[in-house]
Scaffold this motif. Structure first.
Motif, short mmCIF file in Angstrom:
data_model
loop_
_atom_site.label_atom_id
_atom_site.label_comp_id
_atom_site.label_asym_id
_atom_site.label_seq_id
_atom_site.Cartn_x
_atom_site.Cartn_y
_atom_site.Cartn_z
N THR A 113 -2.61 5.03 -12.27
CA THR A 113 -1.87 3.95 -11.63
C THR A 113 -1.36 4.37 -10.26
OG1 THR A 113 -1.18 3.14 -13.81
CG2 THR A 113 0.01 2.30 -11.90
N SER A 114 -0.93 5.62 -10.13
CA SER A 114 -0.44 6.10 -8.84
C SER A 114 -1.55 6.20 -7.81
CB SER A 114 0.23 7.47 -9.01
OG SER A 114 -0.72 8.46 -9.36
N ALA A 115 -2.79 6.26 -8.27
CA ALA A 115 -3.94 6.31 -7.35
C ALA A 115 -4.39 4.91 -6.93
CB ALA A 115 -5.11 7.04 -8.00
N HIS A 116 -3.72 3.89 -7.44
CA HIS A 116 -4.14 2.51 -7.16
C HIS A 116 -4.17 2.16 -5.67
CE1 HIS A 116 -4.72 -1.77 -7.71
NE2 HIS A 116 -3.68 -1.99 -6.94
N PRO A 117 -3.20 2.57 -4.85
CA PRO A 117 -3.27 2.22 -3.42
C PRO A 117 -4.57 2.67 -2.75
CG PRO A 117 -1.09 3.03 -3.96
CD PRO A 117 -1.92 3.26 -5.17
N ALA A 118 -5.01 3.88 -3.06
CA ALA A 118 -6.25 4.38 -2.47
C ALA A 118 -7.46 3.59 -2.99
CB ALA A 118 -6.42 5.87 -2.80
N ILE A 119 -7.47 3.31 -4.29
CA ILE A 119 -8.57 2.56 -4.89
C ILE A 119 -8.62 1.14 -4.32
CG2 ILE A 119 -9.48 1.61 -7.05
CD1 ILE A 119 -8.11 3.97 -8.48
N ALA A 120 -7.46 0.50 -4.23
CA ALA A 120 -7.40 -0.88 -3.74
C ALA A 120 -7.82 -0.98 -2.28
CB ALA A 120 -5.99 -1.43 -3.93
N ALA A 121 -7.42 0.00 -1.47
CA ALA A 121 -7.78 -0.01 -0.05
C ALA A 121 -9.28 0.17 0.13
CB ALA A 121 -7.01 1.07 0.70
N PHE A 122 -9.87 1.12 -0.61
CA PHE A 122 -11.31 1.35 -0.51
C PHE A 122 -12.08 0.10 -0.95
CE2 PHE A 122 -15.43 2.51 -2.10
CZ PHE A 122 -15.89 3.49 -1.24
#
Length: 385
Positions: A113-122
């Protein structure tokens, strides 16, 4: 036709639900079933986009998409990808990340869940580029002409989609990324880096596949010219008629390979919201992979069904609706960097847009007396591959 296309999906569903019942009981069976429905509802627009690309490939590459492609989709994106994300973001070894996913599910979910910003941006920027390139391209059929006509004129500036995507990324980094809902803190640098990576991925994979597609078109046109000059045949072989302006039928070789890679990256981008959303239902990676995998099977079968039935030729606005759904999903992904948006809303937005485009296609067909209407057809329309 239906059983031939969806047979494997039906078989996998029965086997998957049976396995879930044996391993996790009735609760596990229900979770896997819910995840399957979630994946299908979120990815219907993915099937339409995939069909638009897959219909250009020959039968061999369509089989590759259904075999190797589904392995990548199920095991790569639904099982391996979340573990890889945890390993990278938490700076863990692969074995340690797998152990964490199996034995400390709560902490594993927290890291994903904490990695979501990177995943969502990509994923958001990659999908946004697909939508923008569609919107800025001049095309024969226009669904929302009041939007698409001026956008097509603006699209004569080749780099416009890149400029718009970078502006959207910059605005996202300066707004929603400054205080994120997932992991807390300022993720502006992470969002910028991931968004640029998504843009580069799109330009590289899409650019290479587009290059080979254009080259194949040029070769076909050269063959047609040579055939006309030699009485209608090249090397004794009559030219094969093309089934539509700009369509490359039976694409093979390097062109098909890079188009296949492009398809897989698109599928990966579509799966991001499904994987993250699945954690609201379960944090067991095996339940998640099984449920989302069953859903992915149906999306691939639906893609082939649309190709073989020639649905995109008969209902010309479906691709428009799917691309608008992609644009909406891209925006939603970027917004979820900071704000929670229920997956039901995400799925409904796509279904509504595709439903409206299908209805508009029916109205057009009825007006012109084409397939999909009650009126008799005025002319024969090529359908399928």
């Amino acid at each position: 036709m239906l059983l031939k296309t969806f047979g494997w999906s039906f078989a996998v569903t029965v086997a998957g639900l049976a396995l879930a019942g044996v391993l996790w009981g009735w609760q596990g069976l229900a979770i896997v079933g819910i995840l399957s429905i979630l994946e299908i509802s979120l990815s219907f627009d993915n099937a339409v986009i995939n069909a638009g690309i897959l219909r250009k490939m020959n039968a061999f590459w369509q089989r590759i998409f259904l075999t190797i492609g589904i392995l990548i989709a199920v095991f790569g994106m639904r099982l391996v990808f979340p573990v890889v994300i945890v390993a990278i973001t938490a700076k863990l070894g692969p074995i340690e990340a797998v152990n964490l996913a199996i034995n400390d599910k709560a902490h594993y979910q927290e890291l994903v869940t904490s990695a979501h910003p990177a995943i969502a941006a990509f994923g958001g920027i990659f999908l946004l580029m697909i939508f923008l390139d569609f919107l800025f391209e001049e095309r024969e059929h226009k669904w929302l002409a009041w939007i698409e006509k001026p956008m097509a004129r603006m699209g004569k500036l080749d780099t416009l989609s890149i400029i718009v995507a970078l502006v959207v990324l910059l605005v996202s980094a300066m707004t929603v990324a400054t205080s994120v809902a997932h992991g807390g803190g300022d993720k502006s640098a992470t969002v910028l880096l991931s968004g640029v990576a998504g843009l580069i991925t799109y330009l590289v994979v899409g650019g290479i596949s587009g290059y080979f597609e254009d080259k194949l078109e040029e070769d076909e046109e050269d063959d047609a010219v040579a055939a006309a000059a030699s009485g209608g045949a090249v090397n004794g072989t009559p030219p094969v008629p093309r089934k539509g302006a700009g369509a490359v039928m039976g694409m093979a070789g390097k062109a098909a390979f890079f188009m296949f890679l492009y398809l897989e990256v698109i599928d990966a981008s579509f799966s991001f919201d499904g994987v993250i959303g699945a954690f609201a239902i379960t944090n067991d990676i095996f339940e998640m992979a099984l449920g989302l995998g069953i859903g992915a099977m149906y999306i691939r079968s639906l893609t082939v069904f649309l190709v073989r039935k020639g649905t995109l030729d008969d209902y010309v606005y479906l691709e428009h609706g799917a691309h608008y759904a992609i644009g909406a999903l891209a925006v939603i992904l970027l917004i979820t960097i900071k704000y929670e948006i229920n997956e039901v809303i995400t799925g409904l937005v796509g279904l509504v847009l595709i439903g409206l485009s299908f209805w508009s296609s029916l109205v057009r067909n009825r007006r012109e007396g084409k397939p999909g209407s009650d009126a008799p057809a005025k002319s024969e329309v090529t359908s399928g591959v």
